[in-house]
Design an enzyme around this catalytic site. Sequence first.
Site, PDB file in Angstrom:
ATOM      1  N   SER A 412      40.266  36.098  41.348  1.00 43.87           N
ATOM      2  CA  SER A 412      40.303  37.337  42.130  1.00 43.87           C
ATOM      3  C   SER A 412      41.704  37.922  42.161  1.00 43.87           C
ATOM      4  O   SER A 412      41.876  39.133  42.190  1.00 43.87           O
ATOM      5  CB  SER A 412      39.907  37.070  43.581  1.00 43.87           C
ATOM      6  N   HIS A 433      35.180  39.248  36.797  1.00 39.40           N
ATOM      7  CA  HIS A 433      35.355  39.088  38.242  1.00 39.40           C
ATOM      8  C   HIS A 433      34.059  39.474  38.957  1.00 39.40           C
ATOM      9  O   HIS A 433      33.742  40.658  39.105  1.00 39.40           O
ATOM     10  CB  HIS A 433      36.537  39.941  38.724  1.00 39.40           C
ATOM     11  N   GLU A 445      33.753  43.336  37.641  1.00 39.97           N
ATOM     12  CA  GLU A 445      34.982  43.852  37.033  1.00 39.97           C
ATOM     13  C   GLU A 445      35.232  43.054  35.752  1.00 39.97           C
ATOM     14  O   GLU A 445      35.323  41.818  35.787  1.00 39.97           O
ATOM     15  CB  GLU A 445      36.168  43.689  37.986  1.00 39.97           C
ATOM     16  N   ASN A 483      40.272  44.724  44.605  1.00 38.66           N
ATOM     17  CA  ASN A 483      41.072  44.080  45.646  1.00 38.66           C
ATOM     18  C   ASN A 483      42.415  44.757  45.849  1.00 38.66           C
ATOM     19  O   ASN A 483      43.015  44.633  46.919  1.00 38.66           O
ATOM     20  CB  ASN A 483      41.223  42.583  45.352  1.00 38.66           C
TER      21      ASN A 483
END
Length: 662
Positions: A412, A433, A445, A483
């Site tokens: 992540s 991801h 992702e 993120n």
Amino acid sequence: MTNSDELLFSTCVSGRIDDGVLVVTIDNPPVNAASAAMRAGLLGAVHAANNDGSVKAVIVTGNGRIFVSGADIGEFGKPPVDPSLPDVLEAIEQSAKPVIAAINGAALGGGLEIALACHYRIASPAASLGLPEVKLGIVPGAGGTQRLPRLTGLAVALDMIANGRAVKAAEALASGIIDAIADNPLADALGKLKSDEKPSFRKTSDLAVQAESTDKLEPIASKIRSRARGLAAPLEAVRLVLASATTAFHDGLADERNTFIRLRESAESAALRYVFFAEREAAKVDGVKDVAPRSVKKIGIVGTGLMGSGIVVSALDAGYHVTGVEQTDEAAQKGLERIVGLLERNLKSGRIDEAGLAARLSRLSVSGDFAGLADADLVIEAVFDEMAVKTGLFRRLDGIVRPDAILATNTSYLDPDLIAAATQYPERVLGLHFFSPANIMRLLEVVRCARTTPDVLATGLAVAKKLGKLAIVSGVTEGFIGNSIFSAYRREAEFLVEDGASPEAVDAAMEDYGMAMGPFAVFDMAGLEIAWARRKRQAATRDPSARYVDIADRLCEAGRFGQKTGRGWYRYENGKRQVDFEVAEMIDQARSSKGIVPRLVAAKEITDRLLAAMASEGKRLLGTGVAARAGDIDLVMINGYGFPSHKGGPMYQAGLADSPAI
Ligand code: 3H9
């Protein structure tokens, strides 16, 4: 008109005569949308048939794998061009010569409405039929809400129209939408017209809507209303469908048309159309056009914890052979139990049947032996998110997997270029991801690392598509697209609290805005310790002049790690979120330690500042090339972080997205 005539009704509608039958073919690539030229051609064909005594019937079909995908969505933002679809459908339904719809593939939106106005419908077994307009923030605008209930009854029509649910041919036949299924609907239609036993033609508008009890309808309608969360289109769809039972057909049509036009102009619909086109754009990835993906049949997954087991289930659902690997046999046994638990939950909920469960289990092995990865085409790691753990694992995999196997990291926050550098062939490494729960969440992702080759990236995208995921390509930056934006959102949410807003006020403002959950509720759900560990890692290099809010640190120091410890930004009793006065006190102390006098922060300031924080981080990601398009960023936030799709996304809201003509 004779058998030899080649007839052109417009640039995309042609016809031919077959034994007195006018066969009309719609050929408007890529998806046979009902554009102005298509509508004009269809109308011209119906008039031609009615003006020619030698024509006894008309068949309408589509060229290719789609019948008609619906109205041309790209035309929605432009001035209307005659003939309108309702006018064309009126001509079809009133045609003195019977019109058969030979539904060769998907009939969606205006496409299904064309078929409903015909006098008989034959579909291929693979055809899907639906009215997905609500997903674009509109209702059907060419009779769908009035004709469908006349064929299916109100309950089925409510479900299909207000939920935008498409059905396959078999279900469409069972619920009365179509009259027959045939492998070749056109040949079947011609055969039926030539046989002595002619199909029983009828006008859908002549049928009465069957009465259905409120007891049956009300639960369906109220479920739709509660799921609509204030969106206009599903509510209008319910109203229009129910009205079909009590209103004269043409009055119902007029009401539907006015509602369609009103909703088409709405901000909700513009945003949802933007999202529709953004999804199509996201599939166009720089540097991989025409690059063939490698073949992937077997996927190895290292780590079968919460994330790994979700990835295993997702891969099994997509039909892959899967080998799960753990450090020990004992951990492997636990992993297997977790995976079987997820599969059994899907069995219980009806998502899969017994045969589906057995098929999945027959393609699965889980063990503590890494040698099981030797013949994998792709290995995805889902182990603890720490650099030494990941690099050690990738080095080890180098000696086990085939040299042409692809290695994917599910990190992540770590730098996947550093993970790739630990391997002998960094060009075969990419990031995949996943979002938790990985078998449910649609977003994936796909991270293009510095040395990832185009065919490795193309393979990642092909696997994502087979998994049924929405793949968004991200470049390398800490936290990738999602993120990174979420960190900016978190930072601003904490500033707001330090300034004077309570966490629950921030959450309420964002939930009112349309977020699935407010930020502080999300932090508690995800757990506060990972962000805490990151902050500690970054402490030495943090700009001392940058604003830093230490309230979350204080919560963690007090053992408040979120929902799983029963306490975080909130207190949890029997799973129920409660405001906690202890947190309010800790916030007060944190403010006074900095000499901050709390002020009233209005809901508008909360939403404005949080949206601006997301957009500004998005702008940075575009500037650095981590994200290719503003639309990609919006799709990440909608599909991974609960941003309301009818608001289009933070970039769209900030006016930073290129909207096509919508
Ligand atoms: C409606 O019908 C209103 C009526 O009730 C009232 C009228 C009065 N228009 O998805 P793909 C483009 S509202 C224009 O990758 P697939 C798409 O942008 C409509 N363009 O293909 C892409 O372009 P590009 C209700 C459209 O095979 C290309 O076609 N209908 C439309 O994976 C390929 O698309 C819907 O909501 C359109 N309607 O899936 C159905 N549809 O190549 C919407 C597609 O330049 N469409 N394009 O990027 C779909 O669900 C899927 O496209 C479909 C094909 C299942 C048809």
